[in-house]
Design a protein around this motif. Structure first.
Motif, PDB file in Angstrom:
ATOM      1  N   ASP A 291      -5.026   2.281   2.033  1.00  0.00           N
ATOM      2  CA  ASP A 291      -6.012   1.198   2.013  1.00  0.00           C
ATOM      3  C   ASP A 291      -6.515   0.765   3.384  1.00  0.00           C
ATOM      4  O   ASP A 291      -7.630   0.258   3.498  1.00  0.00           O
ATOM      5  CB  ASP A 291      -5.412  -0.033   1.312  1.00  0.00           C
TER       6      ASP A 291
ATOM      7  N   THR B  35      -2.114   4.780   5.855  1.00  0.00           N
ATOM      8  CA  THR B  35      -2.076   4.060   4.590  1.00  0.00           C
ATOM      9  C   THR B  35      -3.306   4.403   3.755  1.00  0.00           C
ATOM     10  O   THR B  35      -4.356   4.771   4.283  1.00  0.00           O
ATOM     11  CB  THR B  35      -2.035   2.537   4.812  1.00  0.00           C
TER      12      THR B  35
ATOM     13  N   THR C 132       0.827  -1.202   0.000  1.00  0.00           N
ATOM     14  CA  THR C 132       0.000   0.000   0.000  1.00  0.00           C
ATOM     15  C   THR C 132       0.861   1.252   0.000  1.00  0.00           C
ATOM     16  O   THR C 132       2.013   1.224   0.451  1.00  0.00           O
ATOM     17  CB  THR C 132      -0.924   0.021   1.240  1.00  0.00           C
TER      18      THR C 132
END
Length: 233
Positions: free
Chosen positions: A29, A27, A6
């Motif tokens: 994601d 992050t 990610t």
């Protein structure tokens, strides 16, 4: 262990033992991730100066069970945002964004909107550019993505229990923020703001950050001191 690839923005980084680093990253994601990078201070191949605050990286993470530190296998630099570190005023404003997210977003709680708002702000915040309007809008958007809305159009008369009153703002300041929030990033990056208006808006937004937080944010206190604000008034 599951493997996660990610993009991430480093929010905080501390040295651990002789050669490791423990980081907190947002992050794209999975939201906030707390992880350890073994040998990060020795390995320039796996971690080539990528684990410092404001760095945006492409990261490989081994995800462990809940409650344990995840392990970073590698982190390749996308953008170090070095310009932010060259000016204390820019650095102090940008740090508020990082700490606000770190304190409010839960571990492994995906928030793509928060990531995009922070990414846009860091891309724009460089010395010599008109970054203040971008910072204001990014902060408003991040607060909104975290669940704290500010109804600038209705001067604080909101129906949400997590809304923040804007009634302490002058009409000029509220109108500026309302109009700025409707502009795209390219136009925002060209807006010049007069010093008195900038000071009023900054004081208001810093007060909001403290109001919605369980504790006073260190970055807010530092910026307030830098700008000679008294947030207790």
């Amino acid at each position: 262990m599951n493997r996660l690839s990610t993009d991430a923005i480093i929010l905080n980084s501390i040295d651990f033992l002789e050669s490791d680093k423990v980081i907190c990253a947002l992050t794209r994601d999975k939201g906030i991730v707390h992880a350890i990078a073994k040998g990060a201070k020795r390995s320039k191949k796996r971690f080539p100066g990528t684990l410092e605050p404001f760095c945006e990286v492409s990261m490989e993470i081994f995800v462990k069970r809940e409650g344990d530190l995840h392990r970073i296998e590698s982190a390749q630099l996308i953008d170090a945002h070095l310009g932010i570190r060259e000016d204390l005023d820019v650095l102090a404003h940008a740090t508020v964004l990082l700490e606000l997210i770190k304190e409010h977003l839960g571990p492994m709680d995906p928030s793509p909107a928060t990531y995009e708002h922070l990414q846009a702000a860091l891309n724009a915040m460089e010395p010599g550019r008109q970054w203040f309007s971008v910072w204001c809008v990014a902060l408003l958007n991040i607060l909104s993505s975290l669940g704290y809305g500010i109804d600038l159009a209705r001067s604080g008369k909101t129906g949400s229990p997590r809304s923040v009153p804007s009634s302490t703002l002058s009409r000029e300041a509220a109108t500026f923020l309302l109009n700025a929030s409707r502009l795209d990033e390219e136009v925002l990056g060209r807006l010049s703001v007069k010093p008195s208006l900038k000071r009023e808006i900054t004081a208001f937004l810093l007060a909001v950050c403290n109001k919605v937080s369980e504790k006073r944010l260190k970055s807010v206190s530092f910026l307030a001191k830098l700008l000679d604000f008294d947030l207790n008034q």
